[in-house]
Design a protein around this motif. Structure first.
Motif, short mmCIF file in Angstrom:
data_model
loop_
_atom_site.label_atom_id
_atom_site.label_comp_id
_atom_site.label_asym_id
_atom_site.label_seq_id
_atom_site.Cartn_x
_atom_site.Cartn_y
_atom_site.Cartn_z
N LEU A 1 -16.81 54.27 75.13
CA LEU A 1 -18.06 54.05 74.39
C LEU A 1 -17.85 53.01 73.28
O LEU A 1 -18.74 52.19 73.01
N GLN B 1 -13.15 58.76 76.77
CA GLN B 1 -14.60 58.66 76.54
C GLN B 1 -14.88 57.91 75.24
O GLN B 1 -15.74 57.03 75.19
N PHE B 2 -14.14 58.26 74.19
CA PHE B 2 -14.31 57.60 72.89
C PHE B 2 -14.01 56.10 73.02
O PHE B 2 -14.76 55.25 72.53
N ARG B 3 -12.91 55.77 73.72
CA ARG B 3 -12.55 54.36 73.87
C ARG B 3 -13.57 53.60 74.73
O ARG B 3 -13.89 52.45 74.44
N ARG C 1 -11.42 63.14 76.61
CA ARG C 1 -12.22 62.92 75.38
C ARG C 1 -11.82 61.60 74.72
O ARG C 1 -12.68 60.86 74.24
N VAL C 2 -10.52 61.31 74.71
CA VAL C 2 -10.07 60.05 74.10
C VAL C 2 -10.56 58.86 74.93
O VAL C 2 -11.05 57.87 74.39
N LYS D 1 -19.32 60.79 83.82
CA LYS D 1 -19.80 61.63 82.71
C LYS D 1 -21.26 61.35 82.35
O LYS D 1 -22.05 62.28 82.20
N GLY E 1 -8.26 66.76 76.89
CA GLY E 1 -8.03 65.97 75.66
C GLY E 1 -7.97 64.47 75.99
O GLY E 1 -8.57 63.65 75.27
N ALA F 1 -12.58 61.48 68.68
CA ALA F 1 -12.93 61.70 70.09
C ALA F 1 -13.45 63.12 70.29
O ALA F 1 -14.44 63.34 71.00
N LEU G 1 -16.91 63.42 68.66
CA LEU G 1 -17.90 62.71 69.48
C LEU G 1 -18.30 63.59 70.67
O LEU G 1 -19.50 63.73 70.98
N ASN H 1 -17.13 67.89 81.36
CA ASN H 1 -15.74 67.47 81.15
C ASN H 1 -14.76 68.09 82.15
O ASN H 1 -13.80 67.45 82.56
#
Lengths: 277, 184
Positions: free
Chosen positions: B168, B164-166, B161-162, B139, B158, A8, A11, B146
């Motif tokens: 996408l 966002q990763f999930r 960001r997690v 975003k 933090g 994460a 990315l 952020n």
């Protein structure tokens, strides 16, 4: 969990680089081990950023402004004011918003009716308000500059109409006219060719026309003739200033990168020399 | 609009200047409308956008810090209040927008492929969990940083960001699912 957090963070760092102008491949260079996992996610992120904007209807925006006007009226009612001075003691915004609100109660046709309104008319504030809303809804610099040219022409037309009606010239209208034209032409360095030359050319023609029109005002012996003369001189100086960049030696035919860069800097230098009050 | 211009507009709007409030509203109306298009059904977007600006006007004197973050917090509060009032458990997010794109795709075959890809992406956004869709909207569609997203969603950077990763990753899976379903 730790692995997910690490991916994460990577990315996010890569996306910042892509937002900063790097390609996806360049942004992933330092993260070769994670590139296969992150590339499709970055690709989706960039596709999301390029989704089209929704169409914004002017009616929707005006409706919102009407609601704001209604809100300020409600707030004002909560604070008692002397009966006779009530309307004139309200803030300018309240009065403008009330006009917009009334416009909505009457119907959207009023906005069209206001298009021909002149200073002193009931609908003139609506006309200015609609212009401003239209300008803020225009995101493209070239279109914004074109709108300013239109607004500048309108102010002159209004000044002429008012002078014919009352025999006096409103210096504020003339000042607004010159200011809109100035702001329009200041956008020129930001535009690509041929839009840049066309814009300056249009603004120069408009300025010449305004110079002639101000000459007629001055001849009419108005009490404002001194200010009119001053504005006329400004038109003359600005016309000369604009034509400096329309002369053949300043044409757009030069091709090398250095010349392109020089020319770019020429335009910015030229903008800084705009005749001011 | 740079920070100084925004500060000037905010000061003017707080003082009740019509011009400043109009400019502020006109400048941010398209952004809030865009947010609403991805958060509620398309036919509600304009009404709820209006409601956001009414609340902005009511609370402008309490605004501090990042204006976009404050504005979108209000926007999200309007979304939440609307859902609560409507008792809506399942949304029909973006249905109208997707219908509109489908008509465009039928009419304009030269861009049909691009439009179809956008329809897939918009449908996939509609299938995300609520917090993932909010993050994607703020975003990537609104283009916020952020810090602002973190302030609006009241989560740590933090955690953002997690999420966002999930989000996408979920979109990737949804889009792959669509490709498999339609055999493209």
């Amino acid at each position: 969990m730790e692995r997910e957090q690490q991916l994460a963070d990577t990315l996010d760092a890569c996306f910042d680089r892509v937002r900063g102008g790097q390609t996806i491949d360049d942004a992933l260079t330092e993260h070769a081990a994670d590139a296969d996992a992150l590339r499709p996610l970055l690709d989706i992120a960039t596709r999301l950023e390029s989704l089209p904007d929704p169409n914004v209807s002017l009616a929707g925006l005006m409706n919102t402004l009407g609601r704001l006007g209604s809100q300020t009226l409600t707030t004002s009612r909560a604070e008692p004011t002397p009966r006779k001075a009530r309307w004139f003691s309200r803030p300018v915004w309240t009065r403008a918003a009330a006009i917009v609100l009334v416009m909505f109660l009457i119907g959207w046709g009023t906005a069209n009716a206001s298009a021909n309104a002149m200073p002193g008319d009931f609908l003139y504030p609506v006309k200015l308000f609609t212009e401003r809303a239209r300008f803020f809804l225009t995101l493209n610099t070239e279109d914004q500059a074109e709108l300013r040219i239109v607004f500048s022409s309108r102010r002159l037309r209004e000044a002429v109409a008012q002078q014919q009606r009352t025999g006096e010239v409103d210096p504020q209208l003339l000042k607004d006219m010159l200011e809109e034209a100035r702001l329009a032409v200041l956008a020129a360095p930001e535009l690509p060719e041929p839009g840049r030359q066309l814009l300056v050319s249009r603004a120069a023609h408009l300025t010449d026309y305004q110079y002639d029109a101000l000459g007629r005002f001055a001849d009419d012996g108005s009490s404002q003739s001194q200010i009119v003369e001053q504005y006329r001189d400004m038109c003359r100086d600005r016309s000369r200033w604009m034509r400096q960049m329309l002369e053949p030696e300043n044409g757009s035919s030069r091709g090398s990168t250095t010349e392109h860069s020089d020319r770019h800097s020429d335009w910015h230098h030229w903008r800084n020399r705009c005749p001011m009050w | 609009m740079n920070d100084d211009e925004l500060m000037g507009l905010l000061e003017g709007a707080r003082a009740g200047e019509a011009e400043a409030l109009t400019a502020l509203c006109a400048r941010y109306y398209p952004k809030v409308l865009k947010y609403m298009r991805y958060r509620v059904a398309a036919d509600l977007a304009e009404d709820l956008t209006s409601e956001v600006f009414v609340r902005v006007l009511k609370n402008l004197n309490q605004q501090h810090g990042s204006f976009p973050a404050w504005l979108f917090r209000i926007a999200e509060r309007v979304v939440v209040d609307h859902r609560r009032a409507a008792g809506a458990k399942k949304r029909t997010v973006m249905k109208t927008m997707t219908d509109q794109h489908e008509h465009q795709a039928e009419d304009r075959t030269d861009v049909a492929e691009t439009v179809a890809a956008k329809i897939d992406l918009e449908q996939a956004i509609g299938e995300l969990s609520d917090d993932q869709r909010q993050l994607v909207t703020l975003k990537f569609i609104e283009g916020l940083g952020n810090d602002d997203v973190s302030a609006i969603m009241d989560r740590s950077p933090g955690a953002i960001r997690v999420l966002q990763f999930r989000a996408l990753s979920a979109l990737r899976d949804l889009l792959i699912g669509k490709e498999v379903r339609y055999g493209t």
